[in-house]
Design a protein around this motif. Structure first.
Motif, PDB file in Angstrom:
ATOM      1  N   PRO A 187       0.656  -1.125   0.003  1.00  0.00           N
ATOM      2  CA  PRO A 187       0.035  -0.150  -0.019  1.00  0.00           C
ATOM      3  C   PRO A 187       0.768   1.332  -0.022  1.00  0.00           C
ATOM      4  CG  PRO A 187      -0.841  -1.565   1.512  1.00  0.00           C
ATOM      5  CD  PRO A 187       0.616  -2.074   1.166  1.00  0.00           C
ATOM      6  N   GLU A 188       1.888   1.352   0.868  1.00  0.00           N
ATOM      7  CA  GLU A 188       2.798   2.325   0.809  1.00  0.00           C
ATOM      8  C   GLU A 188       4.056   1.977   0.573  1.00  0.00           C
ATOM      9  OE1 GLU A 188       2.865   4.262   4.580  1.00  0.00           O
ATOM     10  OE2 GLU A 188       4.743   5.602   3.925  1.00  0.00           O
ATOM     11  N   GLN A 189       4.695   2.544  -0.675  1.00  0.00           N
ATOM     12  CA  GLN A 189       5.956   1.826  -1.023  1.00  0.00           C
ATOM     13  C   GLN A 189       7.103   2.489  -0.757  1.00  0.00           C
ATOM     14  OE1 GLN A 189       4.275   2.440  -5.022  1.00  0.00           O
ATOM     15  NE2 GLN A 189       4.208   0.148  -5.388  1.00  0.00           N
ATOM     16  N   VAL A 190       6.914   4.054  -0.449  1.00  0.00           N
ATOM     17  CA  VAL A 190       8.262   4.422  -0.022  1.00  0.00           C
ATOM     18  C   VAL A 190       7.879   5.370   1.230  1.00  0.00           C
ATOM     19  CG1 VAL A 190      10.022   6.201  -0.504  1.00  0.00           C
ATOM     20  CG2 VAL A 190       9.144   4.533  -2.184  1.00  0.00           C
ATOM     21  N   ARG A 191       8.597   5.479   2.427  1.00  0.00           N
ATOM     22  CA  ARG A 191       8.254   6.442   3.543  1.00  0.00           C
ATOM     23  C   ARG A 191       9.898   7.004   3.645  1.00  0.00           C
ATOM     24  NH1 ARG A 191       5.437   5.705   8.811  1.00  0.00           N
ATOM     25  NH2 ARG A 191       4.066   4.342   7.445  1.00  0.00           N
ATOM     26  N   VAL A 192       9.194   8.612   3.403  1.00  0.00           N
ATOM     27  CA  VAL A 192      10.208   9.448   3.282  1.00  0.00           C
ATOM     28  C   VAL A 192      10.680  10.125   4.871  1.00  0.00           C
ATOM     29  CG1 VAL A 192      11.328  11.635   2.293  1.00  0.00           C
ATOM     30  CG2 VAL A 192      10.016   9.993   1.006  1.00  0.00           C
ATOM     31  N   ILE A 193      11.713   9.892   5.367  1.00  0.00           N
ATOM     32  CA  ILE A 193      12.060  10.118   6.863  1.00  0.00           C
ATOM     33  C   ILE A 193      13.184  11.544   6.858  1.00  0.00           C
ATOM     34  CG2 ILE A 193      12.702   9.403   8.905  1.00  0.00           C
ATOM     35  CD1 ILE A 193      11.774   6.722   8.108  1.00  0.00           C
ATOM     36  N   PRO A 194      12.628  12.568   7.138  1.00  0.00           N
ATOM     37  CA  PRO A 194      13.597  13.705   7.381  1.00  0.00           C
ATOM     38  C   PRO A 194      14.344  13.568   8.688  1.00  0.00           C
ATOM     39  CG  PRO A 194      11.254  14.539   7.270  1.00  0.00           C
ATOM     40  CD  PRO A 194      11.170  13.059   7.127  1.00  0.00           C
ATOM     41  N   ILE A 195      15.242  13.825   9.152  1.00  0.00           N
ATOM     42  CA  ILE A 195      15.901  13.671  10.424  1.00  0.00           C
ATOM     43  C   ILE A 195      15.445  14.709  11.272  1.00  0.00           C
ATOM     44  CG2 ILE A 195      18.054  13.521  11.631  1.00  0.00           C
ATOM     45  CD1 ILE A 195      19.320  12.062   9.270  1.00  0.00           C
TER      46      ILE A 195
ATOM     47  N   ASN B 172       9.143  16.659   1.285  1.00  0.00           N
ATOM     48  CA  ASN B 172       7.715  16.976   0.681  1.00  0.00           C
ATOM     49  C   ASN B 172       8.006  17.021  -0.714  1.00  0.00           C
ATOM     50  OD1 ASN B 172       6.085  16.781   2.662  1.00  0.00           O
ATOM     51  ND2 ASN B 172       6.294  19.043   3.331  1.00  0.00           N
ATOM     52  N   ARG B 173       9.252  17.696  -1.092  1.00  0.00           N
ATOM     53  CA  ARG B 173       9.595  17.976  -2.667  1.00  0.00           C
ATOM     54  C   ARG B 173       9.863  16.221  -3.145  1.00  0.00           C
ATOM     55  NH1 ARG B 173      14.618  19.749  -4.632  1.00  0.00           N
ATOM     56  NH2 ARG B 173      15.189  20.654  -2.380  1.00  0.00           N
ATOM     57  N   ILE B 174      10.553  15.355  -2.451  1.00  0.00           N
ATOM     58  CA  ILE B 174      10.949  14.194  -2.729  1.00  0.00           C
ATOM     59  C   ILE B 174       9.609  13.308  -2.888  1.00  0.00           C
ATOM     60  CG2 ILE B 174      11.936  12.229  -2.059  1.00  0.00           C
ATOM     61  CD1 ILE B 174      14.281  13.489  -1.252  1.00  0.00           C
ATOM     62  N   VAL B 175       8.941  13.487  -1.986  1.00  0.00           N
ATOM     63  CA  VAL B 175       7.368  12.635  -2.096  1.00  0.00           C
ATOM     64  C   VAL B 175       6.636  13.098  -3.274  1.00  0.00           C
ATOM     65  CG1 VAL B 175       5.039  12.404  -1.256  1.00  0.00           C
ATOM     66  CG2 VAL B 175       7.173  12.261   0.396  1.00  0.00           C
ATOM     67  N   GLN B 176       6.560  14.402  -3.730  1.00  0.00           N
ATOM     68  CA  GLN B 176       6.154  14.751  -4.926  1.00  0.00           C
ATOM     69  C   GLN B 176       6.561  14.307  -6.245  1.00  0.00           C
ATOM     70  OE1 GLN B 176       2.914  16.114  -4.608  1.00  0.00           O
ATOM     71  NE2 GLN B 176       3.004  16.108  -6.999  1.00  0.00           N
ATOM     72  N   GLN B 177       7.962  14.146  -6.150  1.00  0.00           N
ATOM     73  CA  GLN B 177       8.586  13.603  -7.299  1.00  0.00           C
ATOM     74  C   GLN B 177       8.463  11.958  -7.421  1.00  0.00           C
ATOM     75  OE1 GLN B 177      12.546  15.393  -6.825  1.00  0.00           O
ATOM     76  NE2 GLN B 177      13.102  14.556  -8.922  1.00  0.00           N
ATOM     77  N   LEU B 178       8.415  11.380  -6.316  1.00  0.00           N
ATOM     78  CA  LEU B 178       7.916   9.944  -6.359  1.00  0.00           C
ATOM     79  C   LEU B 178       6.594   9.650  -6.969  1.00  0.00           C
ATOM     80  CD1 LEU B 178       9.752   8.829  -2.979  1.00  0.00           C
ATOM     81  CD2 LEU B 178      10.342   8.298  -5.214  1.00  0.00           C
ATOM     82  N   ARG B 179       5.733  10.483  -6.481  1.00  0.00           N
ATOM     83  CA  ARG B 179       4.368  10.422  -6.991  1.00  0.00           C
ATOM     84  C   ARG B 179       4.236  10.627  -8.374  1.00  0.00           C
ATOM     85  NH1 ARG B 179       1.359  13.317  -1.762  1.00  0.00           N
ATOM     86  NH2 ARG B 179       1.387  11.637  -0.296  1.00  0.00           N
ATOM     87  N   GLU B 180       5.242  11.469  -8.797  1.00  0.00           N
ATOM     88  CA  GLU B 180       4.962  11.915 -10.134  1.00  0.00           C
ATOM     89  C   GLU B 180       5.271  10.576 -11.180  1.00  0.00           C
ATOM     90  OE1 GLU B 180       6.854  15.625 -10.668  1.00  0.00           O
ATOM     91  OE2 GLU B 180       4.987  16.716  -9.566  1.00  0.00           O
TER      92      GLU B 180
ATOM     93  N   ALA C 237       4.165   7.356  -2.095  1.00  0.00           N
ATOM     94  CA  ALA C 237       5.177   7.575  -0.917  1.00  0.00           C
ATOM     95  C   ALA C 237       4.449   8.736  -0.093  1.00  0.00           C
ATOM     96  CB  ALA C 237       6.399   8.215  -1.822  1.00  0.00           C
ATOM     97  N   HIS C 238       5.036   8.702   1.069  1.00  0.00           N
ATOM     98  CA  HIS C 238       4.626   9.516   2.376  1.00  0.00           C
ATOM     99  C   HIS C 238       5.681   9.905   3.031  1.00  0.00           C
ATOM    100  CE1 HIS C 238       1.888  10.164   5.626  1.00  0.00           C
ATOM    101  NE2 HIS C 238       2.748   9.765   6.324  1.00  0.00           N
ATOM    102  N   ALA C 239       5.557  11.368   3.644  1.00  0.00           N
ATOM    103  CA  ALA C 239       6.912  11.739   4.192  1.00  0.00           C
ATOM    104  C   ALA C 239       6.203  11.885   5.811  1.00  0.00           C
ATOM    105  CB  ALA C 239       7.112  13.306   4.021  1.00  0.00           C
TER     106      ALA C 239
END
Ligand SMILES: [Zn+2]
Ligand SMILES: [Zn+2]
Length: 640
Positions: A540-548, A557-565, A570-572
């Protein structure tokens, strides 16, 4: 943990859901794919198998041990069941886990004694003498004498002979069969599992008895495998994981057996549907869509009413007309086929729909996603002429095999269910010639196609032979997943026809098929099969983006947007939690990829990748990661 030898071809007792009769199958490992060879399959009734005898004998041995512990015990019945046996006792006090240990220990001594099981046929009066202190047995003897019921209280056609089985100091009212002597019940191949309450004869007005459950196998390895499997199945229970991974839920106000798919489950069923649609499109299927409700007349015509009525929701009445929610899609597809003239040149016509059906299952039989009341079915009906049948049928089987390969089901069996002569005109459409012909066609297709299968008599559908597909999950548990049916009767009831080469009207055959079964059962099965660690395409969720720190939130958020495109889900996680907690959270949700972003990664416009399997790659280009993820998704690859 590496699974033991279970998946490699041990004997398995057919799942209760698989058919009305218990069937014992000896199944070998089968390689999915076209190279599958026809295997010599032995089909043996469970009641006649060695395992059944071992379990039945273990029940007697257990009863002996219990009677030694409680000389005043009243004993009732103790049949073999799937995977084991039980015995019900009326005891002076409640059993404790320590008692079970004692009983088990005593059983081990008894089996070593190599006591013969001896059968004796006796009269009802003699039996009453033997069991004079055993009121439950007296009741059973009276029942046997009257006829109509066996010693377990199951209905019986003929009046049975009364027999007893004796070993060592124990005698039971019993028709067998048993092993030769107690030593055939191996001392290291059985285990007492649990204590439960059970009413005498299942009637709550009767006394509550104490039931001891045990499991018994042919050897210690089988027992070990079974216990491992039970342990693993508990961890992988689709009801537990389905909740933890937020896949589905039930709600009292919605109703039992009516699952609600949560967003994560929504993604999974969309992915399954996408897969089915791709496969079906390639195979020349046409998609249709039909309503959930239809008039009563349609189901009378199809024969569902009155025969299938008890599995249907009661009708609703409007303007003097009764409507039912559909338990099956077939009659509606038949209507579409019959809506215009068809020529042999148009055939086969393959009508597909992920149709939602509603069936009334008794409350007590509902079970998570495995037994539900609303279901979305990977349905299709294929209308063919007789000479197209074999090729088309094998096409369907090929589709099954492609799915099995994709999901890594390395073990499966197809069971061809045939009619029973006695049921002709009652349980089955009364045309014996057509039955034999259709069954032969299916059998020939299976053999010509090299498809492994077993046959079962008297298990067919009302209107034709069917093939049940049984698959084993990665931990070796067996599920009935899908059904394939050949229908030679209903097309005629719907007056379906096509013009054949000679210009004459002919009734087509109809193949009902649902290789992915229902979303409900399939997802339930896949949860266990993968233990929730779904391949990337199905996650269901392929990538979790984790800012430290918060400083990287915007970058995240920018990376999530790129992944979705790029078509990646993906979800941050921009919560206030620390990095380790965020990682832990993503691991609990079994997300395949985590992208961890710190100050350095942000400056270099890079990411650090943590994969669910534990591997890591620091400071890589986002574009490289996207390429990897897209590749796995596009191929529906099992690897991460
Ligand atoms: Zn017995
Ligand atoms: Zn159908």
């Amino acid at each position: 943990m590496t699974p033991p030898s279970l998946v490699g071809g041990s004997e398995v007792v057919a799942n209760r859901l698989f058919g009305s009769r218990k069937v014992h199958l000896a199944v070998a490992m089968i390689n999915p794919g076209k190279e599958a060879r026809m295997l010599q399959q032995v089909q043996e009734k469970y009641e006649e198998s060695q395992l059944y005898k071992i379990r039945h004998s273990a029940a007697h041995i257990m009863a002996q041990a219990v009677l030694e512990m409680f000389p005043d015990a009243k004993y009732t019945i103790g049949p073999p069941i799937e995977n084991g046996f039980y015995y019900d006792f009326d005891l002076p006090r409640n059993l404790t886990p320590e008692d079970l240990e004692q009983i088990e220990k005593r059983m081990r001594q008894i089996v070593q004694g190599k006591h013969e099981f001896q059968k004796k046929v006796i009269s009802a009066d003699e039996a009453r003498e033997v069991f004079k202190d055993q009121p439950y047995k007296i009741e059973l003897i009276d029942g046997l004498e009257k006829g109509g019921l066996d010693e377990y209280g199951n209905p019986l056609k003929e009046k049975p002979e009364i027999s007893i089985y004796q070993h060592d100091t124990f005698t039971d009212l019993c028709r067998g069969p048993h092993v030769q002597n107690t030593k055939e019940v191996k001392q290291d191949a059985f285990k007492l599992m649990s204590i439960a309450g059970a009413y005498w004869r299942g009637d709550e007005n009767n006394k509550m008895l104490q039931r001891i459950y045990g499991t018994a196998w042919e050897n210690a390895q089988q027992l070990k495998d079974y216990l491992w499997q039970m342990e693993e199945a508990k961890k992988r229970d689709h009801r537990k994981l389905g909740k933890e991974l937020e896949i589905f839920m039930f709600d009292d106000e919605v109703g039992p057996g009516l699952p609600l798919w949560l967003p994560n489950g929504g993604v999974m069923i969309e992915e399954l549907e996408k897969l089915a649609k791709e496969m079906e499109e390639k195979a020349g299927y046409l998609r249709v869509k039909t309503p959930h409700l239809t008039k009563e007349d349609l189901f009378i015509r199809s024969g569902h009413l009155p025969y299938y009525a008890e599995s249907m929701y009661p009708p609703m009445e409007l303007e003097g007309v009764k409507y039912y929610v559909k338990p099956m899609n077939c009659p509606l597809h038949h209507k579409i086929f019959g809506s215009k003239g068809r020529s042999y040149r148009d055939l086969p016509i393959r009508l597909a729909e992920y149709g939602t059906c509603y069936r009334y299952e008794k409350s007590g039989e509902l079970f998570g996603l495995m037994r539900v009341r609303s279901m979305q079915m990977n349905d299709a009906h294929i209308y063919v002429s007789e000479d197209q049948f074999e090729q088309e049928f094998l096409g369907v089987v090929d589709m099954y095999l492609s799915y099995f390969k994709l999901f890594g089901f390395s073990k499966y069996v197809m069971r061809l269910s045939l009619h029973g002569k006695a049921g002709l005109g009652k349980k089955y459409v009364g045309n014996e010639r057509l039955w034999i012909k259709t069954e032969d066609m299916v059998r020939r297709a299976m053999i010509n196609g090299g498809v492994p299968y077993v046959e079962a008599e008297d298990e067919a559908a009302f209107y034709g032979p069917k093939i049940d597909v049984q698959v084993w999950s990665s931990i070796g548990r067996e599920f009935s997943l899908a059904t394939n049916q050949v229908d030679f009767a209903v097309p005629e009831r719907f007056d379906l026809k096509f013009t054949n080469k000679e210009g004459n009207e002919e009734v087509p055959l109809c193949i009902h098929r649902a290789p992915l079964g229902t979303h409900e059962r399939m997802v339930g099965f896949l949860i266990e099969h993968y233990a929730g660690n779904f391949p990337v395409w199905l996650s269901p969720e392929q990538v979790r983006v984790i800012p430290i720190t918060d400083g990287q939130n915007e970058y995240a958020n920018r990376i999530v947007q790129q992944l979705r495109e790029n078509g990646i889900r993906a979800h941050a996680d921009i919560s206030a939690q620390r990095m380790n907690a965020k990682i832990r959270q993503a691991q609990l949700m079994k997300v395949p990829y985590m992208l961890v972003l710190g100050e350095n990664e942000m400056k270099a416009e890079q990411v650090s990748l943590r994969v669910r399997d534990g591997s890591q790659q620091n400071n890589i280009l986002l574009s490289d990661f996207i390429a990897r993820a897209k590749d796995r998704i596009a191929r529906r690859a099992p690897e991460l």
